[in-house]
Scaffold this motif. Structure first.
Motif, PDB file in Angstrom:
ATOM      1  N   MET A 179       0.808  -1.207   0.000  1.00 22.82           N
ATOM      2  CA  MET A 179       0.000   0.000   0.000  1.00 22.82           C
ATOM      3  C   MET A 179       0.850   1.271   0.000  1.00 22.82           C
ATOM      4  N   VAL A 180       1.855   1.319   0.861  1.00 22.16           N
ATOM      5  CA  VAL A 180       2.700   2.510   0.926  1.00 22.16           C
ATOM      6  C   VAL A 180       3.476   2.688  -0.374  1.00 22.16           C
ATOM      7  N   LEU A 181       4.033   1.603  -0.890  1.00 13.75           N
ATOM      8  CA  LEU A 181       4.847   1.701  -2.098  1.00 13.75           C
ATOM      9  C   LEU A 181       4.007   2.080  -3.313  1.00 13.75           C
ATOM     10  N   PHE A 182       2.820   1.467  -3.460  1.00 14.15           N
ATOM     11  CA  PHE A 182       1.978   1.771  -4.620  1.00 14.15           C
ATOM     12  C   PHE A 182       1.595   3.245  -4.658  1.00 14.15           C
ATOM     13  N   THR A 183       1.142   3.740  -3.528  1.00 11.32           N
ATOM     14  CA  THR A 183       0.657   5.118  -3.519  1.00 11.32           C
ATOM     15  C   THR A 183       1.782   6.134  -3.429  1.00 11.32           C
ATOM     16  N   ALA A 184       2.958   5.726  -2.950  1.00 10.50           N
ATOM     17  CA  ALA A 184       4.073   6.673  -2.866  1.00 10.50           C
ATOM     18  C   ALA A 184       4.486   7.172  -4.240  1.00 10.50           C
TER      19      ALA A 184
END
Length: 359
Positions: A179-184
């Motif tokens: 989640m963090v990586l996708f949206t970052a």
């Protein structure tokens, strides 16, 4: 091979690294972070486990035995209980990880030496607590000559199965990484491809842009939760003893918190590579300090305070509480409140920065 041309390329790359302040900071920051975390915060020698004591004998010898156990500093006897029902309630709520029980016939057991005079009830959903409890099993008690003075009883995981501890933690770890990586990289990619300029020309508000970026990933996160639960049950027999609906509700809170962090990181980054660097920089402290890999109770207070600011720490408490201890969200309200506050704060900060970019 021309050394002059080769040296020119090397000098060019070094100058470019110097201009890229984030990458330059990561070169020193990641090794320093790992050194500090592993050398200072990670401690397998667990001390100060939150615990309660139920002294049903209430004699001079029983009080002396409780004092001896407390002096080991493995248990932090915060609660004095009056009934066995209180033990189950505090364990379910996650307020304690162990309970020391002194039976009413404590003095008689000391005389007969046929049964352990003390009983230690531990939260079996945490393997580090189980390991520390086994250290206390052979703790020497006043007037006790037998080998085992404390009988250890594992609640929620009597077989001491490792997957029961690991799979609920993997729910949070996998969601954190994806989640963090996708949206970052979401908003950064829009800016690099020139789509952000197109969005500026439309009547889309910063809140609409942010929420619109998050909603597709919410569905992806819920699909990942389903896959992990199904495979965890099919391969390892990991149950969901509490409400499945409440587990999904807790997971939804954590997904939103992770997405909010990712969107905020994207507003701090100039390129997708920088966004991925910053996302990775948040993975290390969350995974190492949350209690997933290393015992939370063994960390110094300063490290525990830092861990309390991270969403993964609170989601692990929710996931293990609901899946293994059959707790409800109402009983686990402190981590629910923290995740709500974290999501609101990070989303507000992200929208503020997006507003400035759109202006």
């Amino acid at each position: 091979m021309n050394l002059r041309r080769l040296s020119a390329i090397v000098v060019k790359e070094l100058r470019q690294l110097r201009r890229d302040k984030l990458t330059f900071a990561m070169i020193a920051g990641i090794p320093l972070l790992q050194l500090v975390l592993f050398g200072y915060a990670i401690n397998m020698d667990v001390r100060g486990i939150e615990a309660a004591v139920l002294d049903q004998a209430n004699t001079a010898s029983s009080r002396e035995a409780v004092a001896e156990i407390a002096s080991s500093q493995v248990l932090d006897l915060r609660y004095r209980l009056s009934s066995p029902q209180q033990i189950d309630q505090l364990l379910r709520q996650g307020k304690i990880s162990a309970a020391l029980v002194v039976p009413a016939d404590f003095d008689a057991r000391l005389q007969r030496q046929d049964r352990p005079p003390l009983q230690l009830i531990v939260d079996g959903s945490d393997q580090s607590v189980q390991a520390s409890a086994r250290q206390l099993a052979a703790y020497p008690l006043p007037g006790w000559e037998s080998r085992q003075g404390v009988e250890v009883v594992n609640f929620y995981n009597p077989e001491r199965l490792a997957p029961l501890n690991t799979v609920p933690g993997l729910l949070g770890v996998i969601l954190t990484m994806t989640m963090v990586l996708f949206t970052a990289v979401a908003l950064v990619r829009e800016r690099e491809h020139g789509n952000l300029e197109m969005l500026i020309a439309t009547p889309v508000s910063p809140w609409e842009l942010t929420i619109g970026k998050l909603l597709p990933f919410v569905g992806i996160g819920l699909v990942q939760i389903t896959v992990i639960l199904v495979v965890g049950y099919w391969l390892f027999g990991v149950p969901v003893r509490g409400s499945l609906l409440e587990l999904y509700a807790a997971s939804l809170l954590f997904i939103v918190a992770s997405l909010a962090l990712g969107v905020y990181l994207s507003t701090l980054s100039q390129t997708q590579f920088q966004a991925m660097q910053m996302a990775f920089f948040t993975f290390l402290p969350q995974i190492l300090l949350s209690g997933f890999m290393f015992p939370f109770a063994g960390m110094p207070k300063a490290a525990q305070w830092i861990a309390e600011l991270m969403p993964l720490t609170h989601y692990l408490r929710l996931a293990r509480g609901i899946m293994l201890r059959e707790a409800t969200l109402l009983e686990l309200w402190p981590p629910v409140l923290v995740l709500l506050l974290f999501s609101a704060l990070l989303l507000a900060l992200a929208v503020t920065r997006i507003s400035k970019r759109l202006d």
